[in-house]
Design an enzyme around this catalytic site. Structure first.
Site, short mmCIF file in Angstrom:
data_model
loop_
_atom_site.label_atom_id
_atom_site.label_comp_id
_atom_site.label_asym_id
_atom_site.label_seq_id
_atom_site.Cartn_x
_atom_site.Cartn_y
_atom_site.Cartn_z
N SER A 68 0.79 -1.23 0.00
CA SER A 68 0.00 0.00 0.00
C SER A 68 0.83 1.28 0.00
CB SER A 68 -0.97 0.02 1.18
OG SER A 68 -0.28 0.25 2.38
N LYS B 52 0.89 4.61 6.70
CA LYS B 52 0.20 5.49 5.75
C LYS B 52 0.80 6.89 5.84
CE LYS B 52 -2.83 2.23 4.86
NZ LYS B 52 -2.68 1.41 3.70
#
Length: 175
Positions: free
Chosen positions: A42, A84
């Site tokens: 990701s 993230k």
């Protein structure tokens, strides 16, 4: 003169050394930082699967979390932490429109994202409240992030990634 046997003295010293080491390691983890192994894709191309990073806890404790910081977040619905990028901070207005990310009225330039992957940006607008942060993975086509579950609370941020130490050919400070 002492009645202590050498074996007892050694055992007592060993317990003190091991206990001290555990205490120092625990203090370091909670006051300075911790290491994380990247799991998944990701955050490509910024981070790749199995890379190792150091995450500092002091920016979180001091309230010094900034837009663009890469953070380790505790997700209650998952068994492991996720990595993230902070896209928006408290007070920001974030809008997704026509595959564009608009932050406080300006289209965001994101040179770090994986442009080879198509990203899904549902048309929406967020005005972030106190202690709310909007996080996205750099590989937008393969990231479960705030687009799906909304802004995160500051309390779920465990640390800010500061340094990559493995693999050795990609070692360095994270800006």
């Amino acid at each position: 003169m002492t009645d202590e046997k050498p074996k007892d003295s050694f055992l007592k010293s060993l317990i003190q050394v091991v206990g001290g080491a555990i205490l120092i390691a625990t203090a370091f983890r909670f006051l300075v930082g911790f290491t994380v192994q990247i799991n998944g894709i990701s955050m490509e191309p910024t981070f790749y699967h199995n890379e190792m990073v150091f995450s500092a806890t002091y920016p979180v404790k001091l309230g010094n979390i900034k837009r663009g910081d890469i953070v380790i977040v505790k997700r209650t619905s998952e068994h492991e932490d996720v990595i993230k990028r902070i896209l928006a901070i408290p007070g920001d207005t974030l809008e997704f429109s026509n595959d564009r990310v608009i932050l406080n009225g300006k289209t965001l330039n994101e040179p770090y994202i994986n442009k080879a992957e198509s990203a899904f940006y549902p048309a929406m607008t967020y005005v972030l409240k106190e202690n709310e942060y909007f996080i996205l993975g750099d590989n937008r086509g393969h990231s479960t992030d705030s687009r799906m579950y909304g802004p995160i609370n500051k309390d779920t941020i465990r640390g800010v990634v500061k340094f990559r130490y493995y693999p050795f050919d990609r070692i360095g400070i994270i800006k």
